[in-house]
Every structure is written in C-alpha cells, then in structure tokens.
Design an enzyme around this catalytic site. Structure first.
Site, short mmCIF file in Angstrom:
data_model
loop_
_atom_site.label_atom_id
_atom_site.label_comp_id
_atom_site.label_asym_id
_atom_site.label_seq_id
_atom_site.Cartn_x
_atom_site.Cartn_y
_atom_site.Cartn_z
N TYR A 144 58.79 -9.49 36.86
CA TYR A 144 59.20 -9.00 38.02
C TYR A 144 57.86 -9.52 38.71
O TYR A 144 56.92 -9.10 38.71
CB TYR A 144 58.39 -7.34 37.79
CG TYR A 144 58.86 -6.70 39.22
CD1 TYR A 144 59.87 -6.38 40.03
CD2 TYR A 144 57.86 -5.75 39.19
CE1 TYR A 144 60.48 -5.61 41.05
CE2 TYR A 144 58.18 -4.91 40.61
CZ TYR A 144 59.48 -5.46 41.65
OH TYR A 144 59.25 -4.06 42.45
N ASP A 239 51.12 -14.56 38.19
CA ASP A 239 50.91 -13.27 39.00
C ASP A 239 50.51 -12.32 38.47
O ASP A 239 50.32 -11.93 36.51
CB ASP A 239 52.57 -12.74 38.94
CG ASP A 239 52.58 -11.29 39.62
OD1 ASP A 239 51.76 -10.84 39.80
OD2 ASP A 239 53.79 -11.33 40.08
N LYS A 267 47.76 -3.51 42.12
CA LYS A 267 47.05 -2.35 41.45
C LYS A 267 45.21 -2.45 40.70
O LYS A 267 44.18 -2.12 42.29
CB LYS A 267 47.67 -2.88 39.34
CG LYS A 267 49.36 -2.98 40.49
CD LYS A 267 50.07 -2.89 39.20
CE LYS A 267 51.89 -2.20 39.49
NZ LYS A 267 52.88 -4.05 39.08
C1 LIG Z 1 54.00 -4.02 40.73
C2 LIG Z 1 53.71 -5.31 40.48
C3 LIG Z 1 54.01 -6.64 41.30
C4 LIG Z 1 54.34 -5.68 42.67
O1 LIG Z 1 53.26 -4.64 43.13
P1 LIG Z 1 53.43 -3.24 44.44
O2 LIG Z 1 52.01 -2.79 44.22
O3 LIG Z 1 54.40 -3.01 43.58
O4 LIG Z 1 54.50 -4.19 45.23
C5 LIG Z 1 54.39 -7.77 41.37
N1 LIG Z 1 53.89 -8.74 40.51
C6 LIG Z 1 53.69 -7.98 38.90
C7 LIG Z 1 53.60 -8.72 37.68
C8 LIG Z 1 54.08 -6.68 38.76
O5 LIG Z 1 53.70 -5.39 38.08
#
Ligand SMILES: *Cc1c(COP(=O)(O)O)cnc(C)c1O
Length: 424
Positions: A144, A239, A267
C-alpha cells in the site's frame, strides 16, 4: 464492556460522514462490529467514549512509537501553537527537521516536506518520472502506498499484466503505467523489465511490507531490486512511511543496508501530527520545483506545529536508540505468545515479526507474499479481535494491518496482553 456511548456517536456520525468515519479501516467493517469512538489516549492506553481503557497496539497506525501524548512532544506542540499555526512561508524548524532526517537517513540528501504519506509517494513518483523521463512504475501486489489514483491498483490474477484500478472513480488510463509484480518474487520483476524495456521509471516497494499484514523481504529480495534498477536505469523508491524510524532509527535502508534513490516518509516523522516527506539523491531532487520542472506544492507543507512534533520525536528517538532493542524484545514476547496459543489450541497461526512490527495470520502457510497473506482465515481474525477488545486489548480491526509496539508499552501491559493472547 459497555459501548452505549460509542454506539450513539456512531448513529450520529453516519449521518454526516460516509460510514461514520474519515478513513475506511476505522469503521471496523471487517471485524463485524461498529467502531469505538476514542476520547483520549496516554502512553500505551487508549480510552473510548464509554470510559473503557485498552492497551493500544494500533498506535494510530504507527506514529505513536513513543506512546500517546508524550509529554515533551506535547509541550513542543503547545509552544509552537502560541507562535502561530501556519504562515505559508519558510521557517527555521523546517531546516532543523530536514537536516535531522538527512543525518538519520543519509540517502535523503534533499527533502521536501508534505502533509501525508499519500502525498509523499505520489510526489516521489512524479519526481522519478520527471528525472528519468520514463512513465512506467512497478509496484508489488499487496503493498500500500496511499490512495493516489495511479497506485490504487487491483491485485489482479495475472501476475505480469498491466493493472486495472482498485477503486471506482479511477479511470483505467490512470493506472495503465502501473505494473504489478509479486513481493519476494524476483522473476516477476525481471520479466516486467524485459517486457517494458527502457520504459520503467522506478520500482516502488515497502521494504518490509506492512499493509497486507507484516511480510518480511526474503534474504536477497531488496538487494536484487537495487541491482536490477541500477542495471535498467530505473530508480529504487523505498516507501518507508511505516518502517522509517521504526525498524530502527535509520529505517529499513539502514536495517538491510541498501541505499534507495528516493525514500518516502510519513507516520512517525510527524510525531502524531500530519507530515509526510520525500527525498533522496541530490541530482534527482533538483528536478523538483522551484529548482526544476517537476511541480509540487502545499499550503500547509512544513507546518510549524507539525514540524515541532516531528523534530522532538526524532530527537528523542535519536538520543535513546536503546528503545529499538526494547521494542524488539517486546514484539518477540507477543510473537511467542501467538506461537504458544497456536501450539496450545492446535490452531493454525503464522506469526511474522521484525523489530516492533508483527502480524499473526490465521493460516498454516508461510506468509511471504500477497497470495499467502490472503490465505488467512479472516473470520477467525474477527473473532479473535472481538475477544481481545472485550478483554481490554485494542489490536488492528483488520487481518491485513500490522500490530505496532511502542516505547510506552510496559512489562505489565505485555504480560497481560500475552496472557490474553494465550488464553483466548
Ligand atoms: C500509511 C501509508 C501510506 C499513506 O500515508 P497516509 O499518511 O495515510 O496518506 C503510504 N505508504 C505506506 C507504506 C503506508 O503505510
């Protein structure tokens, strides 16, 4: 467990917000109940509107690595607020935060701050395309990367085909440059590079997948991605929105000793306030506006309150790296409790754990990619979730999310949690 107030709030919430929530997983849809409305949180605990107390292993999906409402972080936020909430002009705090990130993750030579992980990944991809002048990207089934159009891509049945959108409202043309490979499957990557020779701008990966439950990269998977992207003149994007400052201070890139070209953060980097960041090699980041032709902007980017929370959080982590050894020990205790439960009850459970991230899958298969992850019995997960909740343990309301351990989880918290895992 009384939940009358949460239920009343839910009845009202659904009138004004789709599903009563502002992000779908919060609705508790896949665990067969209505959501709890949270009133406050402190340390390892979260409290709902009916006054129930839970030991929290969601930790706001990762940011709360120091525990909720850490006093020093809250104090910085309070001080920053008194100086004004936003200016739309540069501040010293943005320099402090980006310098700190760059020190911790030296691959991030230049950084742009944004307001969410979604924005960070979306912008990193635009940057990779602008730099390489190629259009296609490879992502992995089950990873994701936020909800931007081009990344909401269905994990279709054919492993090596161009993908169809995963969400209504995304034109097929928006995802036609998104190629899907299988996590931990090197051949699925090399085949895409052969088939779309010279057209692939970047490989985008969660170095530890944590959005199909936690799935660890096999021995040489990430180093393979590094090699093939060099060879094919594509960029490697890590990511690290979850893994950054969590797998260890330096994230997955330090843990596995692999240097990506671009990294995305979210995060933890905001310490509980909305921040995302993307960055990497200087020559690549120099294509970003106003220096270069790749446009990207944000009214609240580098917001002074959010940067204050981010700086304090990273400073605390940097000064106290022993936290990471402790987190690992705590997560191992939980992993062992699941293994005991499986042995004791003859239940099929597979636990994946690395650092402070873990997932218990209700399956007898080794979970190493999307297909094995979805072999988990989500009905069993839902029943387990409800029992945990009734006993005061708040775990993710979905099989396909990680369990997050924080520095605030105490020995007593862990003992209680492990006992309940074993017994229920
Ligand atoms: C949570 C998440 C996102 C998206 O971040 P948001 O702040 O919710 O837009 C992107 N990549 C990873 C791996 C994530 O866990």
């Amino acid at each position: 467990m009384k939940t009358q107030k949460s239920e009343e709030l839910y009845q009202k919430a659904v009138k004004f917000m789709p599903g009563g929530v502002n992000s779908p997983v919060r609705a508790f849809g896949s665990v067969g109940r209505t959501p709890l409305f949270i009133e406050r949180a402190k340390g390892s605990k979260i409290y709902d509107a009916d006054g129930n107390e839970y030991i929290d292993y969601v930790c706001s999906w990762g940011p709360a690595i120091l525990g909720h409402a850490h006093e020093e972080v809250v104090e910085e936020v309070r001080k920053a607020a008194l100086d004004g909430l936003t200016y739309g002009a540069p501040t010293k705090k943005e320099i402090i935060l980006t310098e700190l990130i760059s020190e911790i993750m030296p691959s991030m030579e230049m950084i742009r701050l944004v307001s969410s992980g979604t924005e960070a990944v979306m912008s990193a991809i635009r940057t990779a395309r602008g730099y390489t002048k190629k259009d296609m990207i490879i992502k992995f089934r089950g990873c994701y990367h936020g909800h931007s159009d081009g990344l909401l891509v269905k994990a279709g049945s054919a492993a090596l085909t161009q993908s169809v959108p995963d969400s209504a409202g995304v034109p097929a043309s928006y995802t036609e440059n998104t190629l899907i490979a299988d996590y931990n499957d090197k051949a699925s990557v090399s085949q895409l590079f052969e088939r779309f020779k010279g057209k692939i701008a970047a490989v985008l990966v969660e170095p530890v997948a944590a959005n199909m439950g936690v799935v660890l990269p096999e021995e040489d998977f990430l180093s393979y991605l590094r090699e093939i992207t060099y060879k094919e003149e594509a960029l490697l994007i890590f990511d690290e929105v979850i893994t950054g400052f969590r797998l260890g201070l330096g994230g997955a890139q330090a843990y596995f000793n692999i240097k990506p070209d671009l990294t995305t953060l979210g995060k933890i980097v905001g310490g509980g306030m909305p921040i995302g960041a993307y960055g990497g090699r200087r020559d690549i980041m120099q294509v970003v506006s106003p220096l270069g032709p790749v446009y990207q902007a944000g009214t609240l980017s580098g917001n002074p309150i959010a940067t204050a929370a981010g700086i304090k959080t990273l400073e605390i982590l940097k000064k106290n790296t022993f936290i990471y050894q402790e987190l690992e020990v705590k997560a191992k205790l939980l992993a062992d409790a699941y293994a005991d439960r499986a042995a004791g009850k003859g239940e099929a459970i597979k636990v994946n754990q690395i650092g402070s991230l873990l997932s218990a899958f209700f399956t007898d298969k080794e979970v190493k990619d999307y297909n094995s992850a979805v072999s988990s019995d989500t009905g069993k997960y839902a029943a387990y979730f409800r029992t945990m909740l009734e006993q005061g343990i708040y775990v993710a309301p979905s099989q396909y999310e990680a369990m997050f351990v924080s520095a605030a989880h105490s020995e007593a918290d862990l003992e209680k949690t492990c006992r309940i895992i074993r017994e229920n």
